[in-house]
Design an enzyme around this catalytic site. Structure first.
Site, short mmCIF file in Angstrom:
data_model
loop_
_atom_site.label_atom_id
_atom_site.label_comp_id
_atom_site.label_asym_id
_atom_site.label_seq_id
_atom_site.Cartn_x
_atom_site.Cartn_y
_atom_site.Cartn_z
N ASP A 81 0.85 -1.20 0.00
CA ASP A 81 0.00 0.00 0.00
C ASP A 81 0.89 1.26 0.00
OD1 ASP A 81 -2.44 1.37 0.21
OD2 ASP A 81 -2.43 1.32 2.41
N HIS A 82 0.46 2.29 -0.72
CA HIS A 82 1.14 3.60 -0.72
C HIS A 82 2.65 3.50 -0.84
CE1 HIS A 82 -2.37 6.07 -0.12
NE2 HIS A 82 -2.77 5.24 0.84
N HIS A 182 -7.96 9.94 4.64
CA HIS A 182 -7.35 8.99 5.58
C HIS A 182 -7.54 9.49 7.02
CE1 HIS A 182 -4.85 8.09 1.94
NE2 HIS A 182 -5.17 6.88 2.33
N HIS A 210 -9.89 4.93 -0.86
CA HIS A 210 -9.00 5.02 0.30
C HIS A 210 -9.76 5.74 1.40
CE1 HIS A 210 -4.88 3.81 -1.15
NE2 HIS A 210 -5.66 3.64 -2.21
N SER A 213 -12.11 4.10 6.86
CA SER A 213 -12.55 4.20 8.27
C SER A 213 -13.47 5.40 8.44
CB SER A 213 -11.34 4.39 9.19
OG SER A 213 -10.48 3.29 9.14
P1 13P Z 1 -8.25 4.88 6.84
O1 13P Z 1 -7.17 5.68 7.51
O2 13P Z 1 -9.50 5.68 6.68
O3 13P Z 1 -8.50 3.60 7.52
O4 13P Z 1 -7.74 4.58 5.36
C1 13P Z 1 -6.64 3.75 5.20
C2 13P Z 1 -6.13 3.78 3.82
O5 13P Z 1 -6.73 4.33 2.91
C3 13P Z 1 -4.83 3.11 3.59
O6 13P Z 1 -4.43 3.14 2.28
#
Ligand code: 13P
Length: 293
Positions: A81-82, A182, A210, A213
């Site tokens: 990821d990222h 995020h 993305h 949460s």
């Molecule tokens: P959250 O921080 O909203 O959980 O998103 C995580 C994310 O997008 C990681 O790539």
């Protein structure tokens, strides 16, 4: 069973559902995600973010994720990821990751295109798929949601530019910005389904949300119906895991103020809390599809 990013997204497309990508920077999180997938019968993605290297080094967590995904009865994609550095991406691919994200969203558009295309060339040499990002979810993103406790001003992805970006990079799936950010939301998230639908009309690849949460179940379902096939989820998992560990200490001390605190009491509580949360997210994103794995 370890599966390629493209294949798991094809399953999501087939069933009009989204697959959650849980960031799993601890053994407890990996266990929670895989057990949640097996217990619900749905596919899942587990991910390591380059920005988590300091507390979950790739050399330890990467082989653990790949090995456990291979042994799982659920369909599992192991994703990076990222990632901002191609040398780091190569390390993950060589460990057997089946998906990777190159994040050039902080670069000027043309540099994002060029670097994403370079990432696509590298990924083509492995049994893996590539995610790239256009737009911005509020700040420089490293997947470490708790660092981004901001007002959350997303810069929406331009649908016309998204079409050009997909055609000129060779990516497999596209992370786009339509209002999620995020980390912890300070207010209500304001999602633009119009932006999402317009992107979906113009590009022929699965779309990624993305900042999963803090998005309501209802908004999740609407996003899936508007074309989201992968939802990234980190902050609430570690938040619930952390809160459960804290409560375990309080409960032990309430029973006996002199009680010893053993590490496994905390990791067990944290695992259970994350698993319950992950199962809920998996089931909402399944959007009514019957178990698949
Ligand atoms: P959250 O921080 O909203 O959980 O998103 C995580 C994310 O997008 C990681 O790539």
């Amino acid at each position: 069973m370890l599966v390629n990013l493209r294949d798991i997204c094809a399953v999501a497309e087939q069933y009009n559902m989204a697959i959650p990508q849980f960031n799993t920077p601890s053994l407890e999180a990996v266990r929670a995600a895989l057990d949640a997938a097996e217990e619900t019968g749905y596919p899942v993605m587990i991910a390591h973010a380059e920005g988590h290297e300091s507390f979950a080094p790739l050399k330890y967590i990467g082989p653990t994720m790949v090995d456990l995904a291979e042994r799982s009865s659920a369909m599992v994609c192991v994703h990076l990821d990222h990632c901002e550095h191609l040398s780091y991406m190569r390390r993950a691919l060589e460990l057997g990751f089946t998906g990777t994200m190159f994040d050039g969203s902080f670069l000027p558009y043309q540099e994002n295109v060029e670097n994403s295309a370079r990432a696509a060339e590298m990924v083509a040499g492995f049994d893996a798929g590539l995610e790239c990002e256009l737009g911005s979810m509020g700040t420089r993103e490293n997947g470490a949601g708790h660092e981004n406790d901001h007002e959350g001003k997303a810069i929406y992805t331009d649908p016309e530019q998204a079409e050009e970006f997909v055609n000129s990079t060779g990516l497999d799936i596209l992370a786009c910005s339509f209002g999620t950010v995020h980390g912890i939301y300070k207010g209500e998230p304001h999602l633009s389904y119009d932006v999402l639908r317009e992107i979906r009309k113009r590009v022929n690849v699965p779309l990624v949300m993305h900042g999963g949460s803090g998005v309501s179940d209802d908004d999740y379902r609407k996003c899936v119906d508007a074309g989201i096939r992968k939802v990234n989820y980190f902050t609430y998992g570690v938040k619930y895991g952390g809160e459960a560990a804290y409560k375990a200490i309080q409960d032990l001390k309430a029973k006996d103020a002199n009680s010893e605190i053993y590490w496994q009491d905390l990791t067990d509580a944290s695992y259970e809390a994350m698993k319950a949360d992950f199962k809920h997210v998996i089931e909402v994103l399944a959007n009514g599809a019957g178990p698949i794995a």
